[in-house]
Scaffold this active site. Sequence first.
Site, PDB file in Angstrom:
ATOM      1  N   SER A   1       1.736  -8.039  -0.829  1.00 12.07           N
ATOM      2  CA  SER A   1       2.068  -8.909   0.019  1.00 12.07           C
ATOM      3  C   SER A   1       1.572 -10.155   0.403  1.00 12.07           C
ATOM      4  O   SER A   1       2.335 -11.099   0.744  1.00 12.07           O
ATOM      5  CB  SER A   1       2.023  -8.048   1.671  1.00 12.07           C
ATOM      6  OG  SER A   1       0.987  -8.096   2.221  1.00 12.07           O
TER       7      SER A   1
ATOM      8  N   THR B   1       0.844  -1.125  -0.061  1.00 13.80           N
ATOM      9  CA  THR B   1      -0.026   0.210  -0.252  1.00 13.80           C
ATOM     10  C   THR B   1       0.914   1.164  -0.141  1.00 13.80           C
ATOM     11  O   THR B   1       0.508   2.224  -0.645  1.00 13.80           O
ATOM     12  CB  THR B   1      -0.825  -0.168   1.188  1.00 13.80           C
ATOM     13  OG1 THR B   1      -1.763  -1.394   1.090  1.00 13.80           O
ATOM     14  CG2 THR B   1      -1.875   1.234   1.209  1.00 13.80           C
TER      15      THR B   1
END
Length: 353
Positions: free
Chosen positions: A64, A19
Amino acid sequence: MSVHKNKNASILLIYTGGTIGMIKNSETGALEAFDFQHLLMHVPDLKNLDCSISSIQFDPPMDSSAMGPDSWQKIVKVIAENYSLYDGFVVLHGTDTMAFTASALSFMLENLNKPVILTGSQLPIGMLRTDGKENLVTAIEIAAAKENDIPVVPEVCIFFENDLLRGNRTSKTNADNFNAFHSYNYPVLAHAGISINYDTVQIYHPVSRKPLKPHYLLDRNIAILKLFPGISPQVIESILNIPGLKGVVMETFGSGNAPSDDWFLAMLKEAVDRGLVIVNVTQCRAGSVEMHRYETGYKLLEAGVVSGYDSTTECAVTKLMFLFGHGLTPNEVKEHMNCSLIGEVTIPENIYH
């Protein structure tokens, strides 16, 4: 201890994805990964850090949830190839699996004596209320910090929301709050307020300054078995009999307790007898496994289950991957699970035998 920034320190930013590096495309509205010029534009404070900052980014950047042994090897390779060129490393990473990556890197970077600081954010760095700017700037400051020309934090850490945490002691505990990570069984290494105050006693310092020894061998034949009331023999049996399986992290109740049914203990013993390493960690956020404390835990010990003490699940998984990846026998792996290799676990002084 409060430490001044190291002037003219050289820091390598490794952007893997996540992010923090997302920028909203003004035309499409979609979030896209940044390049380094975007970063300078959105975080002009970086120019005031008295650091020379270089960057390498994964192409393409990875969410991730897709990170794993291959990407851990890639990070280690980047650090190893650039180790002599930089004073510290900051790895920008998505939050969901950051604790797994930090744990793995702590084992894979043997003899590390420079900071490797993982950070990220809950909001993209281009958004008004982002937590990414503070996390990034402070992570770089920590990676650059030296005292008497020696790095202040020569270990793999996670920095998030004002706290520096040992990487292999950390878990993500909140999906929504900026305060997303905790290290319940090991103290915070530093707290960033008006200044960054380091708890130097808790920071891991290598005994000798040997050359970095990067490791790339990992064995994926590991599983997690989370116990719950009413778990069926079929579930236990199917997991313990996965073809090629070598290690199991078994998440038990409280201080390492589990059902004491004969069928359950017999399955565990049979699996251990054929070479499976079963490590007992607690489902609780804080605390340690003490298999001598209650009869149910003692029966696990008798079945050949190994104590994970106060290890996180993330750390136990990556440690097993690392040990089996290096060709160790089940007995050798058990011995290493009963040792703290890099500050990842607290072994009681009086271990019952």
